[in-house]
Design a protein around this motif. Sequence first.
Motif, PDB file in Angstrom:
ATOM      1  N   HIS A  54       0.842  -1.205   0.000  1.00 55.76           N
ATOM      2  CA  HIS A  54       0.000   0.000   0.000  1.00 55.76           C
ATOM      3  C   HIS A  54       0.880   1.260   0.000  1.00 55.76           C
ATOM      4  CE1 HIS A  54      -3.693   2.297   1.257  1.00 55.76           C
ATOM      5  NE2 HIS A  54      -2.769   3.108   1.738  1.00 55.76           N
ATOM      6  N   HIS A  63       1.688   4.537  -2.782  1.00 57.48           N
ATOM      7  CA  HIS A  63       1.787   5.982  -2.547  1.00 57.48           C
ATOM      8  C   HIS A  63       3.168   6.476  -2.998  1.00 57.48           C
ATOM      9  CE1 HIS A  63      -1.892   6.830  -0.350  1.00 57.48           C
ATOM     10  NE2 HIS A  63      -1.653   5.926   0.581  1.00 57.48           N
ATOM     11  N   GLU A  77      -4.694   8.042  -2.731  1.00 54.00           N
ATOM     12  CA  GLU A  77      -5.160   6.770  -2.180  1.00 54.00           C
ATOM     13  C   GLU A  77      -5.471   5.767  -3.296  1.00 54.00           C
ATOM     14  OE1 GLU A  77      -4.759   6.422   0.897  1.00 54.00           O
ATOM     15  OE2 GLU A  77      -5.778   4.539   1.326  1.00 54.00           O
ATOM     16  N   SER A  98      -2.214   3.792  -3.931  1.00 54.49           N
ATOM     17  CA  SER A  98      -1.871   2.780  -2.927  1.00 54.49           C
ATOM     18  C   SER A  98      -2.815   1.589  -3.010  1.00 54.49           C
ATOM     19  CB  SER A  98      -1.922   3.397  -1.534  1.00 54.49           C
ATOM     20  OG  SER A  98      -3.187   3.973  -1.292  1.00 54.49           O
TER      21      SER A  98
HETATM   22 ZN    ZN Z   1      -3.060   5.192   1.959  1.00 53.03          ZN
END
Ligand code: ZN
Length: 504
Positions: A268, A272, A298, A301
Amino acid sequence: MVEPVERFLVLWAEIADLGHAMGLLSWDQETHMPRAGGGARARLQATLAGVRHARLVAPELEETLERCAARAEPESALAAQVREARRILGRVRCIPERLARAQAEAAAAGHEAWTAARAARDFAPFRPALERLVQLAREEAGLLTAPGAPLAGCGLYDAFLDEHEPGARVGDVGLLLGDLARELVPLVRAAAASGRRPDPGAARGEFAPERQLAFAREIAERFGFDFARGRIDAAPHPFCSGFGRDDVRLTWRYDAHDLRPALFGILHEAGHGLYEQNLPSEWQRTPIGGAVSLGVHESQSRLWENLVGRSRAFWIWALPRLHASFPGARGIALDALLPLLHTAEPSLIRVEADQGTYDLHVCVRFELERALFAGELEVADLPAAWDEAYARTLGLHPRDAAEGVLQDIHWSMGAFGYFPTYTLGNLIAAQLFAAARAELGELDALFARGEFRPLREWLGERIHRHGSFHPAAELVRRATGRALSSADYLAQRRADVREYYGVA
Ligand code: ZN
């Protein structure tokens, strides 16, 4: 006389540097700072925040900006610089110093009260602090939406949505989240009614932390994260912070008995990080050099974590590597692991929720925040409203406030309108992934061979390299050919429940 564009960019670069210095201090606070350093660090941050604020409101910045505006050609990079700078400065100038200081103090007090209330598992000690935060937030939003202000004509809650997701409005976000809740609630019920429950044993065992790190790091590198321009450190919470594209820091945490928190946490944050490392180099330290919105951040990610990292094709490549890294994990089989990565089981805590139910936690928070700022709900009634909403959407009843209304840190710091960006990230990720698949062809065949470069380059071309040149909604429309909707994301949720719970 100095050329105004040049002068404006010099002034802005210094403001950007001050922001990065503050970010670096926050990163250090979470990773390396001795615990006793908190007081000195808070003073240091306050000093830098004051210097940065003074730079933002300086008359020279305003004058050079308006001279840039006068010579910016439509659709040019300079026009985008002017648009973004005006948006940022419009907010800053609208908030009097008295209010900004009161909010900083209320946030510090709120965080302290929240920590104590959570430990006592009782909302009452937090209530006065939250009432103060909400009162100040309503005042701030009132200023931002007053006639002549940057968001004139908008509702109070729009002021907070716009802070994190520029351009987002309660009406549009409400429609997207409304679609989701309507479809997800019966889907999650159907999964539960199927009687199937994947065996959590399939991801459990003994996993040495340093091996967990090495395994996840190798995958992040394979995705394209460049450790020559980034690093990873242990921290209480996983996060990613970037100080320009050549210095991007990830953090991680682990569970020695379960592979998932460290692995998916790192994938994740690496998503980013890929965005940060591939932002446009020519616009660094300018108003359009950074990520365009939290929702788009977001999406990056969640795309790598969920759409790549939980896919069958990815695990065809990764599972033999997992077996080689953890001899004790040789018993983990693909068909036992995959259902465990696609559960849809209602739970009470958002940060532990699975992909199948996560957005319902966001829908609850959006509904409550919207009502708070529409004057339909008061802080005193929040715990009861929370419990009612969890019963209605997830079918669960918190035993106490720590499991309910006190679980998230956001409100304790006066951060409202932040939660919806998590779900916007899911929707954007799904729509981007569908568009990439339509253009790149068989992504699964690539993933099964450990080839992620075509997808990463597609994202670099469509999203990363644009920085904040286009507003977020426009960027998504250009990247995918249509406006954001919940259609692709809902199709994925239905496909998962069909495949792993046998529900048609
Ligand atoms: Zn995040």
